[in-house]
Scaffold this motif. Structure first.
Motif, PDB file in Angstrom:
ATOM      1  N   MET A 117       0.840  -1.196   0.000  1.00  0.00           N
ATOM      2  CA  MET A 117       0.000   0.000   0.000  1.00  0.00           C
ATOM      3  C   MET A 117       0.875   1.245   0.000  1.00  0.00           C
ATOM      4  O   MET A 117       1.778   1.381   0.830  1.00  0.00           O
ATOM      5  N   GLY A 118       0.597   2.153  -0.924  1.00  0.00           N
ATOM      6  CA  GLY A 118       1.336   3.410  -0.966  1.00  0.00           C
ATOM      7  C   GLY A 118       1.437   3.954  -2.377  1.00  0.00           C
ATOM      8  O   GLY A 118       1.234   3.232  -3.365  1.00  0.00           O
ATOM      9  N   GLY A 119       1.737   5.248  -2.486  1.00  0.00           N
ATOM     10  CA  GLY A 119       2.033   5.869  -3.771  1.00  0.00           C
ATOM     11  C   GLY A 119       3.543   5.895  -3.971  1.00  0.00           C
ATOM     12  O   GLY A 119       4.287   5.238  -3.243  1.00  0.00           O
ATOM     13  N   ASP A 120       4.009   6.662  -4.974  1.00  0.00           N
ATOM     14  CA  ASP A 120       5.453   6.746  -5.242  1.00  0.00           C
ATOM     15  C   ASP A 120       6.062   5.342  -5.307  1.00  0.00           C
ATOM     16  O   ASP A 120       6.960   4.994  -4.554  1.00  0.00           O
ATOM     17  N   TRP A 121       5.562   4.526  -6.233  1.00  0.00           N
ATOM     18  CA  TRP A 121       5.938   3.118  -6.255  1.00  0.00           C
ATOM     19  C   TRP A 121       7.443   2.864  -6.357  1.00  0.00           C
ATOM     20  O   TRP A 121       7.937   1.932  -5.710  1.00  0.00           O
ATOM     21  N   PRO A 122       8.208   3.656  -7.118  1.00  0.00           N
ATOM     22  CA  PRO A 122       9.664   3.418  -7.100  1.00  0.00           C
ATOM     23  C   PRO A 122      10.266   3.654  -5.717  1.00  0.00           C
ATOM     24  O   PRO A 122      11.114   2.885  -5.254  1.00  0.00           O
ATOM     25  N   LEU A 123       9.815   4.719  -5.034  1.00  0.00           N
ATOM     26  CA  LEU A 123      10.308   5.026  -3.696  1.00  0.00           C
ATOM     27  C   LEU A 123       9.882   3.959  -2.692  1.00  0.00           C
ATOM     28  O   LEU A 123      10.683   3.507  -1.855  1.00  0.00           O
ATOM     29  N   LYS A 124       8.643   3.510  -2.787  1.00  0.00           N
ATOM     30  CA  LYS A 124       8.107   2.548  -1.812  1.00  0.00           C
ATOM     31  C   LYS A 124       8.574   1.119  -2.081  1.00  0.00           C
ATOM     32  O   LYS A 124       8.435   0.254  -1.213  1.00  0.00           O
ATOM     33  N   GLY A 125       9.111   0.853  -3.278  1.00  0.00           N
ATOM     34  CA  GLY A 125       9.712  -0.449  -3.537  1.00  0.00           C
ATOM     35  C   GLY A 125       8.796  -1.506  -4.098  1.00  0.00           C
ATOM     36  O   GLY A 125       9.003  -2.697  -3.848  1.00  0.00           O
ATOM     37  N   LEU A 126       7.796  -1.115  -4.889  1.00  0.00           N
ATOM     38  CA  LEU A 126       6.899  -2.109  -5.467  1.00  0.00           C
ATOM     39  C   LEU A 126       7.647  -3.091  -6.365  1.00  0.00           C
ATOM     40  O   LEU A 126       7.273  -4.271  -6.448  1.00  0.00           O
ATOM     41  N   ASP A 127       8.691  -2.645  -7.039  1.00  0.00           N
ATOM     42  CA  ASP A 127       9.476  -3.549  -7.885  1.00  0.00           C
ATOM     43  C   ASP A 127       9.947  -4.779  -7.116  1.00  0.00           C
ATOM     44  O   ASP A 127       9.915  -5.904  -7.629  1.00  0.00           O
ATOM     45  N   PHE A 128      10.382  -4.558  -5.876  1.00  0.00           N
ATOM     46  CA  PHE A 128      10.925  -5.660  -5.079  1.00  0.00           C
ATOM     47  C   PHE A 128       9.814  -6.584  -4.575  1.00  0.00           C
ATOM     48  O   PHE A 128      10.024  -7.781  -4.417  1.00  0.00           O
ATOM     49  N   VAL A 129       8.623  -6.019  -4.345  1.00  0.00           N
ATOM     50  CA  VAL A 129       7.489  -6.841  -3.942  1.00  0.00           C
ATOM     51  C   VAL A 129       7.081  -7.752  -5.094  1.00  0.00           C
ATOM     52  O   VAL A 129       6.822  -8.951  -4.911  1.00  0.00           O
ATOM     53  N   ILE A 130       7.027  -7.196  -6.297  1.00  0.00           N
ATOM     54  CA  ILE A 130       6.664  -7.997  -7.471  1.00  0.00           C
ATOM     55  C   ILE A 130       7.724  -9.064  -7.735  1.00  0.00           C
ATOM     56  O   ILE A 130       7.395 -10.221  -8.064  1.00  0.00           O
ATOM     57  N   ASP A 131       8.993  -8.718  -7.590  1.00  0.00           N
ATOM     58  CA  ASP A 131      10.066  -9.698  -7.758  1.00  0.00           C
ATOM     59  C   ASP A 131       9.887 -10.860  -6.775  1.00  0.00           C
ATOM     60  O   ASP A 131      10.004 -12.040  -7.148  1.00  0.00           O
ATOM     61  N   ALA A 132       9.592 -10.542  -5.521  1.00  0.00           N
ATOM     62  CA  ALA A 132       9.382 -11.584  -4.512  1.00  0.00           C
ATOM     63  C   ALA A 132       8.163 -12.436  -4.874  1.00  0.00           C
ATOM     64  O   ALA A 132       8.199 -13.676  -4.761  1.00  0.00           O
TER      65      ALA A 132
END
Length: 397
Positions: free
Chosen positions: A215-230
């Motif tokens: 949950m959150g905006g600013d997806w690069p800052l919040k780290g969505l890439d790493f969540v999707i990778d996991a």
């Protein structure tokens, strides 16, 4: 009977969806019972505005740099004509001498910690320029205003922000206090399986399975890439595992990053007005943010009894004890996947972690936040008025 003190609160916006705006609303809703409250802001959205004097500063919402400059000038001038016992500002936003300022975000601290301004997170050139100018104005205002002779006391939302302020500005340690945000533990609470399934059905999701939540905006800052990778690493071995992404972002850019065969198990829900429902239907909360001052969503996830996996960022540092009520993670998909795998393999451990997180956050109520803030008002009034002292007439617990 003790006279009610006149307290003026200044902020760009009061009430609404953001963490800072929510903090102000919770403080003001309690303070108005004990003092005469005047709010000077561009907007005020209180659930119950009765008893609060609102002085609107008419400024445009965008562009942000222009809003900052116009608000600073107009609010500074307007404050010259408002009688008060105490002036409480929210950040470095006006030029008047203030008794206390609540600092939710220290721009100097962010630059020192990351080496960047937030403008570099924007892909659009125009937005980068806009953000860079806003950051430059904010940094200049901080340098001008965060001085003991101009703002006598600073109140921060976490120990991290306190250290940033002490490092960047000429305050003694006793002049900077920590008053953490609160959490509505009646709203954010663990959901029994029946309610979880009902909420999932309500939002068109499968009723069974395990759900990861970001949950959150600013997806690069919040780290969505790493969540999707996991998630991609876990999707094959856990066919009943799902991922929910709540917040403002670009699903078209992030959707293709999900392994093709598991894309139907990822829900990009967008920005939602009812976060408690999304916490309630989920099992684990993953938050690999690169920088936070006080992450309210992590505290809300803990209140909802979720297993919290978060980077060691502001506010969360004061909440999570690794392996006891959550886990520290790195911005690394492989490490996140390993910890999620361990949690999913031990349901009893998962339950114990969620219960411990809920217990840890239980004391951080908004009443507790207000009590601490009121202590700051008392101290400021005593210092300003000497032997006359300060006391408010409490009309509620």
């Amino acid at each position: 009977m003790t006279a009610r003190k006149k307290i003026v609160i200044v902020a760009h916006d009061v009430g609404g969806g953001g963490g800072m705006e929510r903090h102000l609303e919770e403080i003001i809703m309690r303070l108005k019972r004990d003092a005469e409250v005047t709010v000077v802001a561009a907007s005020m959205k209180l659930a119950d505005p009765a008893g609060v004097r609102f002085i609107r500063i008419p400024v445009m919402a965008k562009p942000v740099p222009l809003k900052m400059i116009v608000f600073a000038i107009m609010a500074t001038l307007r404050l010259l004509f408002i009688k008060r016992d105490l002036l409480h500002t929210t950040g470095a936003i006006v030029l008047n001498r203030a008794d206390v300022s609540t600092v939710h975000f220290c721009h100097a601290g962010y630059v020192q910690a990351t080496g960047n301004t937030r403008s570099k997170l924007n892909r659009s050139l125009l937005r980068r320029w806009n953000s860079a100018l806003a950051s430059s104005i904010a940094l200049s205002m901080e340098r001008l205003i965060y001085k003991p002779k101009r703002t006598r006391r600073l109140v921060t939302v976490s120990g991290r922000v306190k250290e940033e302020l002490l490092s960047a500005f000429p305050y003694e340690r006793h002049q900077v206090e920590v008053v953490p945000n609160g959490v509505d533990t009646s709203c954010f609470r663990p959901m029994p399986e029946r309610e979880k399934r009902a909420l999932r059905s309500k939002h068109g999701l499968p009723v069974n399975g395990e759900f990861l939540l970001f949950m959150g905006g600013d997806w690069p800052l919040k780290g969505l890439d790493f969540v999707i990778d996991a998630f991609n690493r876990l999707a094959v071995e856990h066919p009943s595992l799902h991922l929910i992404v709540v917040g403002k972002g670009d699903p078209e850019a992030y959707g293709p990053k999900v392994t093709e065969f598991a894309r139907e198990r990822v829900c990009f829900a967008g920005k939602r007005p009812n976060p408690e429902e999304w916490f309630g239907m989920s099992d684990l909360f993953i938050f690999p943010s690169s920088y936070e001052t006080f992450s309210l969503v992590v505290h809300e996830a803990a209140a909802a009894g979720l297993v919290v996996l978060s980077t060691r960022v502001g506010g969360v540092e004061d909440l999570i004890e690794d392996g006891v009520n959550g886990y520290w993670i790195e911005r690394d998909g492989e490490q996140i996947a390993r910890l999620v795998r361990e949690v999913l393999a031990d349901p009893a451990r998962q339950t114990a972690l969620g219960e411990a997180a809920r217990a840890r956050v239980a004391a951080l109520t908004w009443d507790h936040t207000y009590s601490l803030m009121n202590d700051q008002y008392a101290r400021m009034y005593e210092q300003r008025n000497g032997s006359r002292g300060y006391e408010i007439e409490r009309t509620h617990p």
